[in-house]
Design an enzyme around this catalytic site. Sequence first.
Site, PDB file in Angstrom:
ATOM      1  CG  HIS A  32      11.577  -5.631   3.012  1.00  0.00           C
ATOM      2  ND1 HIS A  32      12.357  -6.100   4.093  1.00  0.00           N
ATOM      3  CD2 HIS A  32      10.475  -4.754   3.119  1.00  0.00           C
ATOM      4  CE1 HIS A  32      11.694  -5.188   5.072  1.00  0.00           C
ATOM      5  NE2 HIS A  32      10.444  -4.738   4.554  1.00  0.00           N
ATOM      6  CG  ASN A  58       7.910   2.824   5.177  1.00  0.00           C
ATOM      7  OD1 ASN A  58       8.987   3.328   5.092  1.00  0.00           O
ATOM      8  ND2 ASN A  58       7.621   1.453   5.191  1.00  0.00           N
ATOM      9  CD  GLU A  60      -3.250  -0.523   2.270  1.00  0.00           C
ATOM     10  OE1 GLU A  60      -4.411  -1.112   2.092  1.00  0.00           O
ATOM     11  OE2 GLU A  60      -2.866   0.264   2.849  1.00  0.00           O
ATOM     12  CG  ASP A 107      15.276  -7.634   5.064  1.00  0.00           C
ATOM     13  OD1 ASP A 107      14.810  -7.236   3.832  1.00  0.00           O
ATOM     14  OD2 ASP A 107      14.569  -7.989   5.566  1.00  0.00           O
ATOM     15  CD  GLU A 141       9.277  -1.832   6.704  1.00  0.00           C
ATOM     16  OE1 GLU A 141       9.326  -2.808   6.255  1.00  0.00           O
ATOM     17  OE2 GLU A 141       8.546  -1.093   6.923  1.00  0.00           O
TER      18      GLU A 141
HETATM   19  O1  9MR Z   1       8.449  -8.091  10.666  1.00  0.00           O
HETATM   20  C1  9MR Z   1       7.356  -7.870  10.731  1.00  0.00           C
HETATM   21  C2  9MR Z   1       6.908  -9.533  11.042  1.00  0.00           C
HETATM   22  O2  9MR Z   1       7.397  -9.927  12.335  1.00  0.00           O
HETATM   23  C3  9MR Z   1       5.341  -9.682  10.712  1.00  0.00           C
HETATM   24  O3  9MR Z   1       5.009 -11.121  10.891  1.00  0.00           O
HETATM   25  C4  9MR Z   1       5.012  -9.022   9.500  1.00  0.00           C
HETATM   26  C5  9MR Z   1       3.640  -9.244   9.174  1.00  0.00           C
HETATM   27  O4  9MR Z   1       2.925  -8.349   8.363  1.00  0.00           O
HETATM   28  O5  9MR Z   1       5.378  -7.813   9.312  1.00  0.00           O
HETATM   29  C6  9MR Z   1       6.840  -7.697   9.405  1.00  0.00           C
HETATM   30  O6  9MR Z   1       7.005  -6.380   9.061  1.00  0.00           O
HETATM   31  C7  9MR Z   1       6.857  -5.836   7.945  1.00  0.00           C
HETATM   32  C8  9MR Z   1       6.384  -4.255   8.141  1.00  0.00           C
HETATM   33  O7  9MR Z   1       5.569  -3.964   9.380  1.00  0.00           O
HETATM   34  C9  9MR Z   1       5.950  -3.787   6.957  1.00  0.00           C
HETATM   35  N1  9MR Z   1       6.965  -3.869   5.883  1.00  0.00           N
HETATM   36  C10 9MR Z   1       6.895  -5.225   5.344  1.00  0.00           C
HETATM   37  C11 9MR Z   1       7.888  -5.993   6.660  1.00  0.00           C
HETATM   38  C12 9MR Z   1       7.999  -7.371   6.671  1.00  0.00           C
HETATM   39  O8  9MR Z   1       6.946  -7.812   6.202  1.00  0.00           O
END
Ligand code: 9MR
Length: 409
Positions: A301, A265, A224, A331, A329
């Site tokens: 990511h 974001n 989104e 990685d 974020e």
């Molecule tokens: O790191 C988060 C993970 O523990 C959760 O299971 C996941 C569920 O939606 O969300 C991960 O973090 C996300 C972040 O909130 C938004 N961008 C993508 C990240 C990786 O999925």
Amino acid sequence: MNLSASFAVLVALIPYALAQSPEWGQCGGTGYTGATTCVSGTVTGEPNADGHLKATSAPSAPSPTVSTGAPAPSVSGLHTLAKAAGKLYFGSATDNPELTDTAYVAKLSDNAEFGQITPGNSMKWDATEPTRGTFTFTGGDVVASLAEKNGQLLRGHNCVWYNQLPSWVANGHFTAADLTDVITTHCGTLVGHYKGQIFLGCDQRSVVVNRIARATFLIPSYSEPFNDDGTWRSDVFFNTLGQSYVSIALKAARAADPNAKLYINDYNIEQTGAKSTAMLNLVKQLQADGVPIDGVGFQSHFIVGEVPGSFQTVLEQFTALGLEVAITELDIRMTLPATDALLAQQQKDYQSVVQACMNVQGCVGVTIWDWTDKYSWVPSTFSGQGAALPWDETFNKKPAYSGITAALA
Ligand code: 9MR
């Protein structure tokens, strides 16, 4: 418990903090009862509304002679290098279940490595307003208090996102007016809860000291507000309110804390193309409409060997609009097992991504999505992939770490 209360409790529990406040530590302010002098080499001052210290600053206290009992700081580290290079921070995400791992917490708390933390889950909607009007900040407060204790900036995460929504929101069948009220209440209460305290702080370089006031709230993330082709994602917010939900959330957040930096974001906006163009057009429209927006976060990511070549160009397109940008974020995953060749490529990839931020003045900092492979989200989401972070599962630095330091140096 509000933040100023939790901070007061924390200080009472940490006697060494009372002697002299460390670099980035608090040393005065509303309701503050801890140390009022700074360690040698730092200055004390009150932040402006933008979180930067006012030009004049008082002299530092003499060199400390007391033993603080705190762990010895690293002589170098990612955050130390990032600050020396003029960035605001190098940081990491974390998550509440990991905070029972004492070796993990010790490294996370080393503010030579990490000057900023983001809660990976505990400030999301399902965690903070599981039923309408009932707010629970317990998990988020733990992370906020840890940041406060460690002298780290806090990035809030997040305010409106299609994922991890409680079903009362996702399946609420609200009218536009009702959903506007739901978003306004949620974002306003969340951001208001973490509203910054004005305080005096110790900072060697007289940059930003107002940690909590710098909390940033991420609006839509993941896929989104846009699909990869740049069209708007179909979800409860867009389907009910159209794109106006973004401005509803931003206005509520700004009203709740005028000093909080407000970010949008997303992922897959790190290369030129339909999705980054859609984001550019959105922020231009928000600016034209007078909607508060301070920055854009690039999730980043990535996959080893596939980091985008146009990242710096995209960052510059956004800073040209007067916005700040951040890598929020980061990685870089690989297909397992991790071979020497993959780790070497990952080192290059981390270097080039961090270098893109370094080359753009308005790029304020880099956050990795946790620092150790032990707690990465990648293996549970992408079968057969992992090893995405700069430290391995046993907390040893990987070649990627050297890639980051090469870019920061
Ligand atoms: O790191 C988060 C993970 O523990 C959760 O299971 C996941 C569920 O939606 O969300 C991960 O973090 C996300 C972040 O909130 C938004 N961008 C993508 C990240 C990786 O999925």
